[in-house]
Design a protein around this motif. Structure first.
Motif, PDB file in Angstrom:
ATOM      1  N   ARG A   1       0.694  -1.210  -0.090  1.00  0.00           N
ATOM      2  CA  ARG A   1      -0.171   0.165  -0.043  1.00  0.00           C
ATOM      3  C   ARG A   1       0.777   1.183  -0.167  1.00  0.00           C
ATOM      4  N   HIS A   2       1.930   1.138   0.786  1.00  0.00           N
ATOM      5  CA  HIS A   2       2.848   2.486   0.885  1.00  0.00           C
ATOM      6  C   HIS A   2       4.180   2.097   0.089  1.00  0.00           C
ATOM      7  N   PHE A   3       4.418   2.694  -0.941  1.00  0.00           N
ATOM      8  CA  PHE A   3       5.592   2.271  -1.683  1.00  0.00           C
ATOM      9  C   PHE A   3       6.883   2.380  -1.161  1.00  0.00           C
ATOM     10  N   GLU A   4       6.891   3.689  -0.158  1.00  0.00           N
ATOM     11  CA  GLU A   4       7.905   3.784   0.449  1.00  0.00           C
ATOM     12  C   GLU A   4       8.484   3.005   1.526  1.00  0.00           C
ATOM     13  N   LYS A   5       7.740   1.847   1.908  1.00  0.00           N
ATOM     14  CA  LYS A   5       8.094   0.775   2.814  1.00  0.00           C
ATOM     15  C   LYS A   5       8.693  -0.423   2.026  1.00  0.00           C
ATOM     16  N   ALA A   6       8.845  -0.200   0.641  1.00  0.00           N
ATOM     17  CA  ALA A   6       9.350  -1.230  -0.465  1.00  0.00           C
ATOM     18  C   ALA A   6      10.663  -1.922   0.419  1.00  0.00           C
ATOM     19  N   ASP A   7      11.665  -1.158   0.864  1.00  0.00           N
ATOM     20  CA  ASP A   7      12.643  -1.736   1.353  1.00  0.00           C
ATOM     21  C   ASP A   7      12.427  -2.772   2.343  1.00  0.00           C
ATOM     22  N   ALA A   8      11.355  -2.480   3.243  1.00  0.00           N
ATOM     23  CA  ALA A   8      11.303  -3.401   4.239  1.00  0.00           C
ATOM     24  C   ALA A   8      10.576  -4.684   3.821  1.00  0.00           C
ATOM     25  N   VAL A   9       9.571  -4.437   2.507  1.00  0.00           N
ATOM     26  CA  VAL A   9       9.262  -5.697   1.797  1.00  0.00           C
ATOM     27  C   VAL A   9      10.230  -6.421   1.159  1.00  0.00           C
ATOM     28  N   GLN A  10      10.859  -5.858   0.558  1.00  0.00           N
ATOM     29  CA  GLN A  10      12.073  -6.702   0.116  1.00  0.00           C
ATOM     30  C   GLN A  10      12.853  -7.494   1.187  1.00  0.00           C
ATOM     31  N   ALA A  11      13.132  -6.866   2.224  1.00  0.00           N
ATOM     32  CA  ALA A  11      13.773  -7.658   3.192  1.00  0.00           C
ATOM     33  C   ALA A  11      13.049  -8.713   3.958  1.00  0.00           C
ATOM     34  N   GLU A  12      11.791  -8.535   3.698  1.00  0.00           N
ATOM     35  CA  GLU A  12      10.926  -9.685   4.197  1.00  0.00           C
ATOM     36  C   GLU A  12      10.887 -10.857   2.898  1.00  0.00           C
ATOM     37  N   ILE A  13      10.997 -10.557   1.727  1.00  0.00           N
ATOM     38  CA  ILE A  13      11.144 -11.413   0.731  1.00  0.00           C
ATOM     39  C   ILE A  13      12.291 -12.169   0.851  1.00  0.00           C
TER      40      ILE A  13
END
Length: 453
Positions: free
Chosen positions: A278-290
């Motif tokens: 939902r918030h693209f600025e949190k993409a780094d955190a999502v990448q780390a999750e992946i």
């Protein structure tokens, strides 16, 4: 006494929130240059345009969803009265940026005045509206009272009262009742919303249940779908694969989908996962999750343009070894760009709608249904109560109570193309049947407004 008390309480609340308000303004850069709008003081060029307008309709919206609703209403009304002009007001820089896409060259965009009598009076003196249209739950008592005193018709469209707000409205009926009874007409999303408004003191004779405007706001984007299809095909997520999409996911939901995907991948080798936070600025955190889940990550924002000469068109930051690796371990796609969600929905076979499993409220489930994706939501869909009621009754989507049930439903859909295609088809048909609310509402509003020569 009641109005004096409201003004005092509003002033106290505003003073308490002012530091946070200024900090946010500094961080976002938003409406600093138009701060005067908040006090009913407009730039000279804006004021000159307002003075030239005769019979303009003032329409107000705040959130991105409300701004879309207001934009649809403006277009529908203007289709029936081509010379109609609007003054569009919003309260946030995010709403402003979206509203800029909705207004026409003859319209004027402003920030809504603070709900103090002097600020409201200045704004009304400048705008001189033919009518005021508020969206969803935008109740500004001082503005409403001032319009009512001047004989300006008041309308509340796509009106809703959330589960959280309903008890408060009912307890404060002595306050909300007189305010709500100033509206000329209220167009409610559902019978439940009408009942809650009546419980809060609104006149039931002035409330019509129209259904949700959100069905009309959802529109497919064929151009964006084609662009996303090309990207997905390049990433081995084309039509031969089954794309599981997490749409507008919130923290915790990406991890849940990754756990489900990791468990299902060995049994369903054609399954591919795409996450759209939902918030693209949190993409780094999502990448780390992946990556913690053991998958490689491809970020859409780092995609290199295709080379028309047929040269190397690998995404930035990816090595040949990643694209040439064993297809049993394909990367997870992270869509960390803005404005492409509808394009991804149009290319997904299974969609989980975010903010419904680990957060409350839900994101828009109408859009993936319209696109024909087999749509699944979690238990927390309070912000879309009337929409969910319609879609569930039509068998247009599936609602699950927890992550375990979500995993079972995704596995069922991944393993049976006929079942997911039928679910997607019901979703599309259900949304299309419910379109037309905006057009009918536009006719009702124009008929209720004073004629302008």
């Amino acid at each position: 006494m009641r109005w004096w008390l409201y003004n005092v309480l509003f002033a106290v609340a505003y003073a308490v929130m002012l530091p946070q308000f200024l900090l946010r303004m500094k961080r976002r850069g938003g409406y600093r240059s138009r701060m005067g709008d908040r006090f009913g003081r407009y730039p000279s060029d804006v004021l000159a345009r307002l003075r030239q307008m005769q019979g303009a309709v003032w329409i107000h919206a705040v959130s991105v969803g409300e701004v879309y609703v207001a934009g649809q209403m403006m277009r529908a009304m203007r289709a029936r009265e081509p010379g109609l002009r609007f003054v569009f007001s919003t309260t946030s820089s995010t709403g402003w940026r979206e509203a800029e896409k909705q207004v026409g060259p003859a319209d004027v965009l402003v920030y809504n005045p603070l709900d103090f009598p002097l600020c409201v009076r200045r704004a009304l003196d400048a705008i001189r509206p033919r009518a005021l249209i508020l969206t969803e739950s935008e109740i500004w008592p001082t503005l409403i009272r001032a319009c009512h005193r001047r004989g300006v018709p008041l309308f509340l469209v796509n009106a809703r009262v959330s589960d959280r707000s309903a008890p408060g409205y009912r307890r404060l009926r002595f306050w909300f009742g007189p305010v709500l009874r100033m509206f000329s007409s209220i167009l409610a999303q559902s019978e439940t919303d009408k009942r809650r408004l009546v419980d809060a003191g609104a006149d039931p004779e002035r409330i019509d249940v129209t259904g949700s405007f959100k069905f009309d706001v959802a529109v497919r984007n064929p151009v964006k779908e084609q662009e996303v299809a090309a990207f997905l095909a390049h990433m081995d997520c084309g039509p031969a694969r089954t794309v599981l999409l997490g749409g507008s996911t919130w923290p915790g939901e990406d991890a849940a989908l990754l756990r489900i995907y990791r468990r299902l991948r060995p049994r369903y080798p054609d399954l591919r996962l795409v996450l759209v936070p939902r918030h693209f600025e949190k993409a780094d955190a999502v990448q780390a999750e992946i990556e913690r889940a053991g998958f490689a990550c491809v970020r859409k924002s780092k995609e290199m343009p295709r080379d028309p000469t047929g040269g190397d068109s690998r995404p930035m930051g990816m090595h040949h070894s990643l694209l040439e690796r064993d297809p049993s371990a394909p990367p997870v796609i992270l869509a960390d760009t803005t404005g492409e969600l509808m394009g991804f929905y149009g290319n997904a076979q299974i969609v989980f709608v975010g903010k419904s499993l680990c957060e409350h409220g839900a994101q828009n489930m109408i859009e993936p249904c319209l696109c024909g994706a087999a749509t699944v939501v979690g238990p927390y869909t309070e912000n879309f109560r009337p929409v969910m009621s319609d879609l569930l009754e039509a068998g247009a989507l599936v609602q699950v109570p927890n992550e375990m049930a979500l995993a079972s439903e995704i596995e069922r859909l991944a393993g049976d193309a006929e079942v997911r295609n039928m679910l997607g088809a019901r979703g599309t048909a259900s949304v299309l049947r419910r379109k037309g609310v905006v057009d009918r509402s536009a006719v009702a509003l124009l008929n209720a407004m004073p004629h302008h020569a």
